[in-house]
Design a protein around this motif. Structure first.
Motif, mmCIF file in Angstrom:
data_model
loop_
_atom_site.group_PDB
_atom_site.id
_atom_site.type_symbol
_atom_site.label_atom_id
_atom_site.label_comp_id
_atom_site.label_asym_id
_atom_site.label_seq_id
_atom_site.Cartn_x
_atom_site.Cartn_y
_atom_site.Cartn_z
ATOM 1 N N SER A 76 0.051 2.830 -2.920
ATOM 2 C CA SER A 76 -0.494 2.861 -4.281
ATOM 3 C C SER A 76 -0.250 4.198 -4.958
ATOM 4 C CB SER A 76 -1.985 2.551 -4.241
ATOM 5 O OG SER A 76 -2.695 3.585 -3.563
ATOM 6 N N ARG A 77 -0.132 5.266 -4.172
ATOM 7 C CA ARG A 77 0.060 6.597 -4.732
ATOM 8 C C ARG A 77 1.507 7.097 -4.620
ATOM 9 N NH1 ARG A 77 -5.489 9.978 -3.422
ATOM 10 N NH2 ARG A 77 -6.934 8.309 -4.058
ATOM 11 N N GLY A 78 2.370 6.261 -4.090
ATOM 12 C CA GLY A 78 3.772 6.636 -4.006
ATOM 13 C C GLY A 78 4.081 7.689 -2.961
ATOM 14 N N TRP A 79 3.323 7.725 -1.877
ATOM 15 C CA TRP A 79 3.539 8.731 -0.836
ATOM 16 C C TRP A 79 4.501 8.204 0.225
ATOM 17 C CZ3 TRP A 79 -2.396 9.852 0.084
ATOM 18 C CH2 TRP A 79 -2.892 10.555 -1.024
ATOM 19 N N GLY A 80 5.203 9.109 0.832
ATOM 20 C CA GLY A 80 5.937 8.789 2.059
ATOM 21 C C GLY A 80 7.318 8.233 1.884
#
Length: 610
Positions: A76-80
């Motif tokens: 959801s947060r665009g991490w990784g």
């Protein structure tokens, strides 16, 4: 009304987010979802028979629940990105291996499910990672063979079915995703190419841009052959992964011009105006038929030509040349989707080049016409120093209405600067009319006010479709030991007068109506004496409005600038005025400046041929 719902917000975010980031987010979210599904399956383990370690199953379920939740938050947060998704999939291989060992080993009911799921998740990864995850999953799937002395037939059946299904589904999904990525990449390339083609209107630069943007994404070598006015192959432009190869192709074309009657693919395309695709240039006779000489054949063989796709460059119903896309040594294939992209690019390239060619021709016509509307050189006037400046607006592809001229006789000289309404051929016609009509009336001996009044009546007698003009006319002549100047304005900015003492600058000129509007236009004439060292500058409003509306240069600023930098020659006055603007920036109108300075020690004015 704007969509203020959560779904609308997410849709707008998806539209603005780069495609690769959306795929990475989807990969992480998919892995997280599979972990949550695994957690639910672990919760049902208590209902299954032959579960050797319920605690192990519960531990795996809790781990899957926590990992899945963390992955969904990261998505959801665009991490990784893809890296995080790959780590999650490898960790899943280990966790599900533990799950299988805790729930029956080779006979685990989870054996088929987990391998099938991992195949779907890993399909998002690039090819190398996809293979790595698949190999790791296969090793974990077959791990019971290493620690179980006896493996049941059930496990063999599950293994066969699981491996086949996983390979089929994951490979299909992976191939489909890669195809979509390739199509998206080609579409992005076409969009970028279209934007790049619009940046230059120089034909030579446009050709270079076309060739370079095709390499290396669409071809390893791109060659453009143009037809000249005689219908023969003229210029050739090439771009390649290896710049030396591109230079070699251009040398070959110059040394061995393409024979349009030969079997060369480009010659065939130019003759028939239809695309020509050669899927294997290594077959017997292919390069020999294309070669223009033995040296040319050796060059192609050493370069490693393997495949070629040649398309005509057709714009406005006329074939302008051909563009060739070649593969060298590689295994890239000209599949139908790639050929469609190449054909589209050839059409865009042809139109871009034709636009640049037409623009260049138009700019040349404009330059030629502009030169005919202004003096090639300023005349040599005894006792008077003259300088001029002209800067067309924009790219200068259209003739504007600003003009200047200097003409004279043995006793005096005339300076005129004008601005005609509009641009193009109609404005050029009026400009020429004003210039020559003013010179004709001036030679009759009238003052500048009477000359402009006569020009106004002549304009009204002609049909200029309601066009009007402004002008300033100055008459400089010797009056005994003095030099007199008479100035008349017709809706034009007044002249700028700089005295030799350098401490005073002022406007010179009265009032007057626009030319070509009123039949009884009143035009005032102002007269003054010029001392040695005095300067006079005539200009069009393109100078003051060069960067309007953000900045408008006032007359007060011009006079102050001239006082701060007293001109030592006529050109100095022009330089001082241009210092108030940036001529190299986009100016909104033509700029014309004409400057005259009485040379120190001069007391008379005459004219001689330049």
């Amino acid at each position: 009304m704007a969509d203020m719902t959560l779904a609308g917000t997410l849709a707008r975010a998806a539209e603005e987010e780069p495609a690769e980031e959306r795929e990475a987010r989807a990969a992480v979210a998919t892995a997280g979802g599979l972990y949550l599904v695994g957690a639910l399956l672990c919760a049902s383990a208590a209902l299954l028979p032959h579960v050797s370690s319920p605690a192990g199953v519960i531990g795996v379920g809790l781990d899957a629940l926590l990992t899945g939740a963390l992955l969904l938050v990261a998505a959801s947060r665009g991490w990784g990105g893809f890296g995080l998704a790959c780590v999650a999939e490898l960790w899943g291989v280990f966790v599900i291996g533990v799950l299988c060992a805790s729930s029956g080993g080779p006979d685990s009911p989870f054996a088929l499910i987990y391998f099938f799921a991992l195949g779907h998740a890993a399909a998002f990864q690039p090819r190398a990672r996809f293979v790595g995850v698949s190999v790791a999953a296969l090793a974990a799937f077959l791990a019971p063979l290493a620690y179980e002395p006896h493996v049941s037939t059930m496990f063999a059946a599950v293994a066969c079915v699981g491996i086949v299904l996983a390979l089929l589904t994951s490979i299909v999904v992976h191939a489909a995703l890669n195809r979509l990525r390739e199509q998206r990449r080609r579409m992005e390339l076409m969009i970028a190419a279209t934007a790049e083609l619009d940046r230059s209107l120089d034909p030579a630069q446009t050709l270079r841009t076309i060739a370079n943007m095709a390499v290396p994404d669409l071809a390893e070598l791109c060659v453009i052959d143009l037809l000249d006015e005689n219908g023969s192959v003229g210029d050739t432009v090439a771009a390649a992964v290896d710049p030396e190869l591109a230079a070699g192709v251009e040398r070959m074309r110059k040394a061995f011009p393409l024979d349009l009657g030969s079997g060369h693919p480009v010659a065939q395309v130019l003759a028939g105006a239809a695309p020509h695709v050669l899927r294997d240039l290594t077959e017997d006779g292919a390069l020999e038929r294309a070669a223009q000489s033995d040296e040319h054949e050796r060059f192609m063989r050493e370069a490693g030509y393997t495949r070629a796709a040649v398309f005509p460059m057709i714009a406005r119903g006329r074939t302008r040349g051909a563009i060739s896309f070649l593969q060298l040594h590689g295994d890239a294939r000209h599949d139908p989707s790639l050929l469609a992209v190449l054909e589209d690019l050839a059409g865009r390239a042809a139109m871009a080049f034709d636009n640049a060619r037409l623009y260049a021709e138009r700019a040349q016509v404009a330059r030629t016409l502009r030169r005919s509307l202004m003096p090639a050189v300023l005349p040599v006037i005894a006792g008077l120093d003259l300088a001029s400046y002209f800067r067309p607006s924009g790219a200068g592809s259209e003739v504007g209405g600003d003009f200047y001229d200097v003409f004279g006789g043995s006793e005096s000289c005339w300076l005129i600067v004008g601005d005609v309404c509009g641009k193009g051929a109609e404005a050029a016609a009026l400009t020429g009319f004003l210039r020559h009509t003013a010179a004709a009336y001036a030679r009759e001996g009238s003052g500048p006010g009477d000359v402009l009044a006569q020009v106004n009546r002549a304009m009204l007698d002609q049909d200029f479709e309601g066009r009007f003009a402004t002008a300033i006319l100055a008459h400089i002549r010797a009056r005994g030991s003095h030099v007199e100047v008479a100035v008349a304005l017709a809706g034009h900015p007044a002249a700028l007068l700089m005295r030799a003492d350098g401490d005073s600058a002022c406007e010179l000129g009265g009032s007057g109506a626009l030319l070509g509007v009123f039949a009884d236009a009143a035009i005032e004439e102002v007269t003054t004496i010029l001392e040695p060292g005095d300067s006079l500058a005539l200009y069009t409003d393109g100078l003051s409005e060069a960067h309007a509306p953000n900045r408008v240069v006032s007359v007060a600023e011009m006079l102050e600038q001239l006082e701060q930098t007293p001109p030592a020659c006529a050109a100095d006055a022009i330089d001082a005025l241009l210092a108030l603007i940036d001529p190299d920036d986009s100016v909104r109108d033509d700029i014309a400046i004409l400057s005259a300075r009485v040379r120190p020690g001069s007391s008379a004015t005459g004219a001689s041929a330049a």
